[in-house]
Write a protein that holds these residues in place. Structure first.
Motif: not given
Length: 166
Positions: A3-5, A7, A17-23
């Motif tokens: 999952t992205a969490a 990553t 943003p880090a959240e977007a990069r993780a996705q």
């Protein structure tokens, strides 16, 4: 799939943003797995095709595998540019690819062409979804990468289907 969490991201000055990069990294890793799997399935067809059109299909399949290998590298490098870790080992690909397993008993050219047409169609649809999703995440560069892949995959699918339409 991881999952992205979960990553892990390395620091980067890329202004997403880090959240977007993780996705994005997760989406790219899924595409990396599917692309590696498709490449190995094309090579399976390349090595094992038999019949009247052997040389034409053998050479066409090898060209397709080379194209896919280039996309494997581009996807993996985009993952790492975004601060992610490219997950491209054979074991990970076997666990995460969305493509169906290839029929190892396939021999005749038409059988290989039908199998590859189905897989290219599935792969092309996923790539188009990735264009939309990466655009939503604000990453025009990754969307452009997927657009490049989409154009070539559609062309290669046309070549495959042209053989089947005769």
């Amino acid at each position: 799939m991881v999952t992205a969490a979960k990553t892990r991201l390395y620091p980067t000055q890329i202004d997403l943003p880090a959240e977007a990069r993780a996705q994005l990294v997760e989406l790219l890793n899924q595409s990396l797995a599917d692309t590696l799997d498709l490449k190995t399935q094309v090579k399976q067809a390349h090595w094992n095709v038999k019949g009247m059109n052997f040389i034409a299909l053998h050479e066409m399949f090898d060209t397709f595998a080379g194209t896919l290998e280039n996309y494997v590298d581009m996807l993996a490098e985009r993952i790492t540019a975004l601060g992610g870790i490219a997950r491209g080992t054979a074991r990970i690909v076997a666990q995460t690819s969305n493509l169906p397993e290839y029929d190892l008993t396939a021999e005749e050219g038409r059988t290989h062409l039908q199998a590859l047409a189905a897989r290219y169609g599935q792969y092309a649809a996923a790539v188009r979804r990735n264009i939309d999703r990466t655009t939503e995440l604000g990453d025009a560069d990754t969307a452009d990468l997927f657009t490049e892949i989409s154009r070539q995959i559609d062309k290669d699918l046309w070549f495959i289907e042209a053989h089947l339409q005769a």
